[in-house]
Motif scaffolding. Structure first.
Motif, PDB file in Angstrom:
ATOM      1  N   UNK A  72     112.346  49.638  62.485  1.00  0.00           N
ATOM      2  CA  UNK A  72     113.340  50.270  63.338  1.00  0.00           C
ATOM      3  C   UNK A  72     114.682  49.586  63.197  1.00  0.00           C
ATOM      4  N   UNK A  73     115.736  50.378  63.154  1.00  0.00           N
ATOM      5  CA  UNK A  73     117.092  49.864  63.192  1.00  0.00           C
ATOM      6  C   UNK A  73     117.632  50.080  64.603  1.00  0.00           C
ATOM      7  N   UNK A  74     118.441  49.157  65.078  1.00  0.00           N
ATOM      8  CA  UNK A  74     118.958  49.233  66.450  1.00  0.00           C
ATOM      9  C   UNK A  74     119.944  50.394  66.574  1.00  0.00           C
ATOM     10  N   UNK A  75     119.717  51.323  67.511  1.00  0.00           N
ATOM     11  CA  UNK A  75     120.674  52.414  67.722  1.00  0.00           C
ATOM     12  C   UNK A  75     121.947  51.901  68.376  1.00  0.00           C
ATOM     13  N   UNK A  76     123.083  52.401  67.938  1.00  0.00           N
ATOM     14  CA  UNK A  76     124.366  51.932  68.451  1.00  0.00           C
ATOM     15  C   UNK A  76     125.001  52.981  69.354  1.00  0.00           C
ATOM     16  N   UNK A  77     125.585  52.570  70.477  1.00  0.00           N
ATOM     17  CA  UNK A  77     126.269  53.517  71.369  1.00  0.00           C
ATOM     18  C   UNK A  77     127.404  54.225  70.630  1.00  0.00           C
ATOM     19  N   UNK A  78     127.587  55.486  70.990  1.00  0.00           N
ATOM     20  CA  UNK A  78     128.666  56.253  70.396  1.00  0.00           C
ATOM     21  C   UNK A  78     128.333  56.868  69.049  1.00  0.00           C
ATOM     22  N   UNK A  79     127.077  56.675  68.586  1.00  0.00           N
ATOM     23  CA  UNK A  79     126.647  57.251  67.307  1.00  0.00           C
ATOM     24  C   UNK A  79     125.412  58.124  67.541  1.00  0.00           C
ATOM     25  N   UNK A  80     125.599  59.321  68.093  1.00  0.00           N
ATOM     26  CA  UNK A  80     124.459  60.154  68.481  1.00  0.00           C
ATOM     27  C   UNK A  80     123.614  60.636  67.320  1.00  0.00           C
ATOM     28  N   UNK A  81     124.183  60.657  66.096  1.00  0.00           N
ATOM     29  CA  UNK A  81     123.426  61.119  64.938  1.00  0.00           C
ATOM     30  C   UNK A  81     122.772  59.989  64.157  1.00  0.00           C
ATOM     31  N   UNK A  82     122.848  58.775  64.669  1.00  0.00           N
ATOM     32  CA  UNK A  82     122.249  57.645  63.949  1.00  0.00           C
ATOM     33  C   UNK A  82     120.735  57.779  63.840  1.00  0.00           C
ATOM     34  N   UNK A  83     120.135  58.610  64.692  1.00  0.00           N
ATOM     35  CA  UNK A  83     118.704  58.885  64.619  1.00  0.00           C
ATOM     36  C   UNK A  83     118.318  59.446  63.258  1.00  0.00           C
ATOM     37  N   UNK A  84     119.256  60.081  62.561  1.00  0.00           N
ATOM     38  CA  UNK A  84     118.950  60.712  61.281  1.00  0.00           C
ATOM     39  C   UNK A  84     119.060  59.674  60.163  1.00  0.00           C
ATOM     40  N   UNK A  85     118.040  58.811  60.125  1.00  0.00           N
ATOM     41  CA  UNK A  85     118.043  57.633  59.258  1.00  0.00           C
ATOM     42  C   UNK A  85     118.067  57.988  57.779  1.00  0.00           C
ATOM     43  N   UNK A  86     117.582  59.166  57.394  1.00  0.00           N
ATOM     44  CA  UNK A  86     117.573  59.534  55.978  1.00  0.00           C
ATOM     45  C   UNK A  86     118.967  59.488  55.377  1.00  0.00           C
ATOM     46  N   UNK A  87     119.981  59.693  56.208  1.00  0.00           N
ATOM     47  CA  UNK A  87     121.355  59.677  55.702  1.00  0.00           C
ATOM     48  C   UNK A  87     121.909  58.272  55.535  1.00  0.00           C
ATOM     49  N   UNK A  88     121.120  57.241  55.894  1.00  0.00           N
ATOM     50  CA  UNK A  88     121.621  55.877  55.889  1.00  0.00           C
ATOM     51  C   UNK A  88     121.656  55.208  54.536  1.00  0.00           C
ATOM     52  N   UNK A  89     120.949  55.744  53.532  1.00  0.00           N
ATOM     53  CA  UNK A  89     120.895  55.090  52.219  1.00  0.00           C
ATOM     54  C   UNK A  89     120.007  55.914  51.292  1.00  0.00           C
ATOM     55  N   UNK A  90     119.988  55.505  50.026  1.00  0.00           N
ATOM     56  CA  UNK A  90     118.951  55.893  49.075  1.00  0.00           C
ATOM     57  C   UNK A  90     118.378  54.582  48.544  1.00  0.00           C
ATOM     58  N   UNK A  91     117.063  54.438  48.603  1.00  0.00           N
ATOM     59  CA  UNK A  91     116.428  53.175  48.222  1.00  0.00           C
ATOM     60  C   UNK A  91     115.311  53.458  47.223  1.00  0.00           C
ATOM     61  N   UNK A  92     115.423  52.866  46.036  1.00  0.00           N
ATOM     62  CA  UNK A  92     114.424  53.053  44.986  1.00  0.00           C
ATOM     63  C   UNK A  92     114.156  51.704  44.330  1.00  0.00           C
ATOM     64  N   UNK A  93     112.891  51.284  44.332  1.00  0.00           N
ATOM     65  CA  UNK A  93     112.464  50.085  43.615  1.00  0.00           C
ATOM     66  C   UNK A  93     113.288  48.855  43.993  1.00  0.00           C
TER      67      UNK A  93
END
Length: 286
Positions: A72-93
């Motif tokens: 889990x990543x800590x949710x930050x106030x004022x960022x209502x769409x932060x729940x959509x974690x898929x948009x946070x990065x692309x991670x491969x290997x």
């Protein structure tokens, strides 16, 4: 010699195989719809934040029950769409491409996800162009399918190829309702996808037919309830419970479907995959 009609004739397709996944998620503590940056968002419509949290927690517990790892990543106030974690990065290997959002309302999510990835030991690269992470970049086998048209810039695809050293297949999205690739296409295993043909340009449709002739084709009715915004471990497909026809088609292919209700989060244009970032560690190709 005669063969009993009940005996299998010739090689049989292998049953779908589950693989362990490592996911990153963000609790929708501050979830709300206070602005509109996609066709699904209506700030005038009521949102039940407590219900959104409960639906999200059911999704998290579903992954845990399947044996997957969930950080889990800590949710930050004022960022209502932060729940959509898929948009946070692309991670491969073990390598991560950080993100740059198109819309200023989400810009502050990018450094938060980047910081988490660095603390977790990933090799993080900064984007040179608008790039909205796994929302638009999906790994299938050795290929990266990369969406463009509404969010991630086409120019970002070249950087993805350089960073990950994998062929990148550019796919052009044409329906604003399906503004990220993960709303129009789901990776089921390392060689199989499901997608909505109408969400793509004619050329991209032709590419998908050539690369994935055995793909599962979704209907618009299932796509608009975010049926393609699903998460597969190669055998189990966690998907919106409302996508009944797609679920039946997947079961016909041998997958096990698990329905979840994320209708509250769908008010912001998100489903199971939007809430789930696959953090593939080094030596993990799936």
């Amino acid at each position: 010699m005669t063969m009993d009609a009940t005996e299998p004739r010739g090689p049989q397709p292998a049953a779908p195989r589950a693989a362990h996944r490592h996911f990153l998620m963000c609790r929708p503590t501050h979830f709300a719809v206070t602005y509109a940056i996609n066709p699904w968002m209506n700030p005038a419509a009521p949102v039940d934040q407590a219900r959104a949290v409960a639906q999200w927690d059911t999704l998290r517990r579903t992954y845990l029950d399947l044996g997957h790892t969930v950080d889990l990543i800590e949710p930050l106030p004022g960022l209502p769409d932060m729940v959509f974690a898929a948009n946070g990065a692309t991670v491969v290997d073990g390598t991560a491409m950080a993100v740059q959002f198109r819309d200023p309302q989400r810009a502050d999510e990018a450094p938060a996800y980047r910081a988490w990835l660095e603390r977790a030991g990933f090799d993080v690269h900064d984007p040179k162009h608008v790039n909205e992470g796994e929302g638009d970049v999906l790994l299938v086998g050795d290929l990266l399918l990369a969406g463009t048209g509404f969010r991630t810039a086409h120019a970002a695809h070249a950087q993805l190829q350089e960073v990950f050293g994998r062929p990148v297949i550019s796919l052009h999205l044409v329906d604003p309702r399906f503004y990220h690739l993960d709303t129009a296409l789901c990776v089921l295993d390392d060689r199989t996808i499901a997608y909505l043909p109408e969400a793509f340009s004619p050329g991209s449709r032709a590419v998908l037919r050539r690369l994935f002739p055995d793909a599962v084709l979704a209907t618009e009715a299932d796509a608009v309830v975010f049926g393609l915004n699903s998460v597969s471990d190669g055998r189990h497909v966690v998907m919106p419970v409302q996508a009944t026809a797609l679920a039946a088609a997947l079961r016909d292919r041998g997958y096990e479907t698990i329905g979840v209700d994320l209708s509250e989060l769908r008010k912001a244009g998100g489903g199971p995959k939007c809430c789930t970032l696959n953090v593939r560690e080094k030596g993990t190709s799936e």
